[in-house]
Structure formats: C-alpha cells, structure tokens
Motif scaffolding. Structure first.
Motif: not given
Length: 404
Positions: A156, A189, A205
């Motif tokens: 991330a 992400y 994400a």
C-alpha cells in the motif's frame, strides 16, 4: 509489462449495505435513498466534482491512468446526464453503474478485472481511493508511478499530508494543513495482474479493510514529503460537525498559497476561494452601500410579514413590500433597515428583534468575509439553502456588495 493507475470513485452509490455510506448508517433504506438523491445534496456534489475532483484528474495522462466512476443505476436521469456531459469524450474516464442489491466493493473489483483483461499483456497496476468531492495534487500520478513496479506487489502507498478545505456557499473559505497516516483519501495499492494467472489476492485498495490499520496487514509505503490531497469539508459531510467550527483560527493566506502551488485548478479558478482581506471590504462598505450578501450573491433581508431573516437573489428587484434589505453600517457596527429606521438584532433562540437604539454585533475577521454574531450569543447568522437564515454554532462567511 504494462504499468497503469486506476482511480476508483463512488459517486452517489445506492446500496442496501448500510456500511457503504456514512449517511445511511442511522436511516431506514427509503429515507437513506431520499437523502442520497436529494436535490440539494446532488447539486452540491455535482458542483464539487466539476470544480475540484474532475479537474484534478484531468491533469493525469490518459495513457497511464484510468478513472472508474461508480454510480447508482437509480441516479436521476438529469444528474446522470450532467455527469456524462462533464466526462464528455475523455477516453480514460468510465462511468459504471451499481444496483442497490449488489455488493459495492465486489462490483467495483469485478469491473476493474474486466478492464485489466482488456490489456494485451500482464499489468502492474495501482488502485487509488478517492471520494467525489476531494482532489489529488498535480504531481500525484508521477509520485505514485514510481512504485507501480512488480517489486512493490501487494504494497500500500499512503500520502498522509494534505489540506482540510472548508467549503461554504460555493467557495472554499478556509484551509488547514493536516498529516493523517493511512488516510483513505489517495490511499493506493499495488498489484500485478497476470493474464494467464489467478486474480490478485486483493484486487483493489477498497479490498484492504479498515484503512487506519492496514499497516497491520500489508507493508505500507509512507510518502509525507509534500501535500498530495485536498479533503473537502462541507455542510453535508460527516466531518463538518467535527471540523467546521475550527476554521476561524486557520492561517488561510499561507495555506492558500501552498494549495495554489500544488493544485492547478485553484490557480486557474479564483472564484473557488475567498478573495481579499476582510478589513479592506469593511473599510469600503459605505462606498458599496454596505448590503450583506452570501458568496452566491443572495442578499440578507428582513421579512416584516414573518418577522424573520431571509436571503434572496440580490440581482432581482424586490417587489414584495414586506421584504427589506439589510445593510451593515461599519461606523456603528450594526445591521440596519433604512426604510424602517430600525436596527436588527437576534436573541439566542433566533428570534428577530427590531431596535430603535444600538444593537452591536460581533464580526469575526476570517480573511474570506465576515461572520455575524449577535453580541454575547456565541452563535452566528447562517444562510440555509432553503433561503432561511438561522443561528448556528458554525460560522458562515458573508461579504459586502452593492445591491442593484
């Protein structure tokens, strides 16, 4: 291997899952639907998406970034048409619909997989969380592309530094620099999609769970070197109740210059923000007749019929003899009605009081206008969207102009 960024936005998505939208948590479904699709809410979000969110995305390369806008299949036709007209012929922006019975994140991920399968090879990609009233910095794409590489697969990327931006009556009236590690806004992400392999473990994400604790489940790259987002706080956002009253203490001039440096649409659209210090406007109040208006140009007036304060279109001649313009007199620090030779005051419960004598006001210097507070009340005159003026603990900026 291709490298690509997908910005994923939920735009007025109606779902039976109450966890998807904060405004639905304490409401029955039909009430939640009416709130989501209310004309005032849709108008505000259209305004912010057009002026703020969409311009920030138009800076990004069509070759490197795709914007996926997910909206309800029950969005009113008028509003759907406005959204489509705004997007126009931009090839890298796709509008996708979600039904009320679909799981929103599952739908978002499945649509993303369809797009990924359209590439002619494997794709290293980043997904980005963004709300329909917030914005990303001009350099966001370049910064994120540094990490769109297979060695950062399942990492991330958080951009913790940005600005809270307080939006009232059609303008941003204050800004606050903030640092919020793992904030959802701009959270990204990294994944690798193999055309002949299995789907990624976490597709986007939005699949990562609670953004505040993602570092407990995934490695997180923290990029705190420059401001990368503007988070809009407005009267219909849940953050407004927590943050709205703080804006009076903010160093607006300094933060505005920093924002203009990082976000091109603030440089190109001066009408988005306050302009000029309050002191100059108050000093020129008599020259401009001192009439008090909102940022939208509606003027403060007194209704003798209902004994209340209203704000009405200042550009239209008032034919109602029961409506009287209010003027701010800087020499006496009062709101006056010239035609009635009266001074206007309000008590703490919002009742209008007409005085023959002095009823001084408290005016807050906020650099973007001024807030009007009956002396000693601790609350402020606030224009509502329905035309009424009430007392509220949250300041609203007024300006001084001539009423034609």
């Amino acid at each position: 291997m291709h490298k690509h960024i997908f910005v994923m936005i939920r735009y007025s998505v109606l779902t039976k899952s109450k966890s998807a939208w904060i405004i639905g948590k304490d409401q029955e479904f039909e009430e939640y639907r009416q709130t989501l699709f209310s004309s005032s809410r849709l108008k505000l979000h259209e305004e912010l998406f057009e002026k703020v969110t969409f311009p920030s995305l138009c800076q990004m390369s069509e070759a490197s970034t795709t914007v996926l806008v997910f909206t309800s299949d029950e969005l009113p036709d008028e509003n759907r048409n406005k959204l489509e007209r705004l997007v126009g012929n931009k090839q890298n922006v796709k509008i996708l619909t979600v039904s009320r019975d679909e799981a929103v994140i599952h739908k978002m991920n499945s649509e993303l997989i369809k797009v990924l399968k359209g590439f002619d090879g494997d794709v290293c990609y980043a997904t980005v969380r963004l709300d329909d009233d917030d914005a990303l910095a001009d350099t966001f794409e370049d910064e994120l592309l540094r990490y769109v590489a297979p060695e950062f697969d399942q990492h991330a990327v958080s951009f913790p530094v940005g600005f809270n931006a307080y939006y009232e009556e059609g303008k941003y009236v204050a800004f606050k620099s903030i640092k919020y590690p793992m904030i959802a806004l701009g959270l990204s992400y990294i994944n690798v999609f193999y055309q002949q392999g299995k789907e990624p473990f976490k597709v986007s994400a939005y699949s990562l769970g609670n953004h505040r604790t993602i570092d407990e489940r995934f490695p997180v790259i923290m990029k705190s070197h420059v401001p990368m987002f503007v988070r809009t706080i407005h009267e219909e956002s849940d953050m407004y109740q927590k943050e709205g009253q703080k804006k009076n203490k903010l160093a607006n001039e300094e933060n505005l210059e920093a924002i203009k440096d990082r976000f091109h649409f603030f440089r190109q659209n001066d009408s988005l923000c306050f302009s000029g210090p309050v002191g100059e406007r108050l000093a020129n109040a008599e020259k401009h007749n001192g009439y008090v208006v909102t940022f939208h140009g509606s003027a403060l007036c007194y209704s003798a019929r209902d004994n209340c304060l209203l704000h009405v279109d200042a550009s239209q001649p008032q034919k109602d003899a029961q409506l009287h313009w209010l003027r701010y007199d800087p020499s006496s620090n009062q709101l006056v009605i010239d035609k009635l030779s009266k001074v206007v005051d309000m008590n703490a419960s919002g009742e209008v009081i007409l005085c023959d004598g002095r009823a001084p006001l408290n005016l807050l210097d906020q650099h973007q206008g001024f807030s009007i507070s009956p002396a000693g009340s601790g609350v402020f005159l606030t224009p509502l969207r329905n035309g009424k003026v009430v007392l509220s603990p949250y300041c609203r900026a007024w300006e001084i102009f001539r009423v034609s």
